[in-house]
Design a protein around this motif. Sequence first.
Motif, short mmCIF file in Angstrom:
data_model
loop_
_atom_site.label_atom_id
_atom_site.label_comp_id
_atom_site.label_asym_id
_atom_site.label_seq_id
_atom_site.Cartn_x
_atom_site.Cartn_y
_atom_site.Cartn_z
N VAL A 45 76.22 40.45 8.66
CA VAL A 45 76.89 40.79 7.25
C VAL A 45 76.10 39.70 6.28
O VAL A 45 75.71 39.80 5.34
CB VAL A 45 78.60 40.59 7.15
CG1 VAL A 45 78.97 40.54 5.84
CG2 VAL A 45 79.06 41.85 7.83
N ALA A 46 76.24 38.48 6.74
CA ALA A 46 75.35 37.56 5.95
C ALA A 46 73.92 37.78 5.59
O ALA A 46 73.52 37.36 4.67
CB ALA A 46 75.57 35.97 6.54
N LEU A 47 73.41 38.00 6.58
CA LEU A 47 71.83 38.55 6.51
C LEU A 47 71.67 39.82 5.57
O LEU A 47 70.69 39.82 4.54
CB LEU A 47 71.12 38.63 7.79
CG LEU A 47 70.72 37.51 8.73
CD1 LEU A 47 70.42 37.75 10.07
CD2 LEU A 47 69.54 36.80 7.89
N ALA A 48 72.58 40.88 5.63
CA ALA A 48 72.45 42.00 5.02
C ALA A 48 72.83 41.70 3.55
O ALA A 48 72.28 42.50 2.78
CB ALA A 48 73.20 43.31 5.77
N ALA B 117 70.18 43.93 7.96
CA ALA B 117 69.96 42.61 8.52
C ALA B 117 68.81 42.07 9.22
O ALA B 117 68.12 40.90 8.67
CB ALA B 117 71.36 42.01 9.25
N ARG B 118 68.32 42.86 9.81
CA ARG B 118 67.18 42.65 10.86
C ARG B 118 65.79 42.77 9.82
O ARG B 118 64.79 41.94 10.00
CB ARG B 118 67.05 43.58 11.75
CG ARG B 118 68.15 43.24 13.02
CD ARG B 118 68.39 44.19 14.25
NE ARG B 118 68.86 43.69 15.28
CZ ARG B 118 70.14 43.67 15.43
NH1 ARG B 118 71.00 43.58 14.25
NH2 ARG B 118 70.70 42.91 16.42
N LEU B 119 65.82 43.73 9.05
CA LEU B 119 64.73 44.09 8.10
C LEU B 119 64.61 42.84 7.12
O LEU B 119 63.46 42.24 6.77
CB LEU B 119 64.83 45.06 7.33
CG LEU B 119 64.98 46.53 7.89
CD1 LEU B 119 64.78 47.98 7.12
CD2 LEU B 119 63.48 46.69 8.81
N HIS C 158 57.87 39.83 10.82
CA HIS C 158 58.21 39.41 12.08
C HIS C 158 58.72 40.54 12.99
O HIS C 158 60.13 40.76 12.89
CB HIS C 158 58.98 38.23 11.75
CG HIS C 158 59.30 37.59 13.09
ND1 HIS C 158 58.35 37.38 14.07
CD2 HIS C 158 60.49 36.68 13.38
CE1 HIS C 158 58.96 36.77 15.10
NE2 HIS C 158 60.27 36.39 14.81
N GLN C 159 58.25 41.21 13.71
CA GLN C 159 58.56 42.51 14.37
C GLN C 159 59.63 42.00 15.36
O GLN C 159 60.65 42.73 15.53
CB GLN C 159 57.52 43.05 15.31
CG GLN C 159 56.54 43.77 14.21
CD GLN C 159 57.10 45.19 13.69
OE1 GLN C 159 57.85 45.79 14.48
NE2 GLN C 159 56.48 45.69 12.75
N GLU C 160 59.83 40.77 16.11
CA GLU C 160 60.59 40.38 16.88
C GLU C 160 62.06 40.44 16.23
O GLU C 160 63.21 40.32 16.97
CB GLU C 160 60.30 39.02 17.40
CG GLU C 160 59.14 39.15 18.38
CD GLU C 160 57.92 39.05 17.85
OE1 GLU C 160 57.84 39.13 16.51
OE2 GLU C 160 56.75 39.21 18.54
N ALA C 161 62.07 40.25 14.79
CA ALA C 161 63.55 40.40 14.15
C ALA C 161 64.27 41.52 14.45
O ALA C 161 65.37 41.63 14.43
CB ALA C 161 63.16 40.02 12.74
N LEU C 162 63.72 42.48 14.83
CA LEU C 162 64.43 43.77 14.83
C LEU C 162 65.16 43.70 16.11
O LEU C 162 66.33 44.31 16.18
CB LEU C 162 63.33 45.11 14.97
CG LEU C 162 62.76 45.60 13.93
CD1 LEU C 162 61.94 46.50 13.83
CD2 LEU C 162 64.06 46.32 13.04
#
Length: 256
Positions: A230-233, A171-173, A216-220
């Motif tokens: 779930v929605a992002l991944a 999701a974060r990636l 965008h590193q801050e997304a991690l």
Amino acid sequence: MGGPSEGRRLTDPDFSASGPFGGFGPEDLLACYARGVFPMAEARDDPRIFIIEPEQRGVIPLDAFHIPSRLRRTVRGEPFEVRVDTAFEAVLDGCAAAQGPDREDTWINGPIRRLYAALFAMGFVHSIECWREERLVGGLYGVSLGGAFFGESMFSRERDASKVALVHLVARLRKGGWALLDAQFLTDHLSQFGAVETPQAAYLERLQPALSVRPHQEALRAPLTGAEAVALAAPSLSGHDLRLVPTGLDWRPRPA
């Protein structure tokens, strides 16, 4: 993320030499990832590491990640508190520990511990952690270089903890605009998430452009609810593509 020590061994550096890295340091390790190879040790007590180049590479497609239905319910139910980069060495210890009869030994030895601890301090290694009642119960770690994330290892002390960590990582990636998630080897465990095997030559063709991506590193480290993860991944499950693809951002870790 972990796997059998297969593939062609390119070098055999001896880390029993004097100095903290025996002549092979964190920058050398980053250079290995940039050319598509990675380190493993034969066993916890073996002082050497080998640089591995598999003939076939495991990759988790970020645009085709699959979350089994039961796991979707688990992630949305938020059984764990998910943290990022708060207990890297504890995650490393968890990954290095024996995990049942199928994994009685580890390829994480002393030299590997020192190298990845150094890369963590430099901002290139990240840990995704699952906590319950202030106890670390699972997680994973890997190396981020450009828009490529190289998954190294994962562990669970409670059911689904490492799987929840993987969903949150993907999701974060996706949110941050990473282009490649390397899993090293294809395993039955990873295939349930849509992981595929690709020849090393084809992998290298994907790796080079991924390294030039500036995510965008801050997304991690951004907080995410289970439903958001779930929605992002796996946006196909919700019918929405929620990726954040930044432009013009520097991928290099900023000084603390």
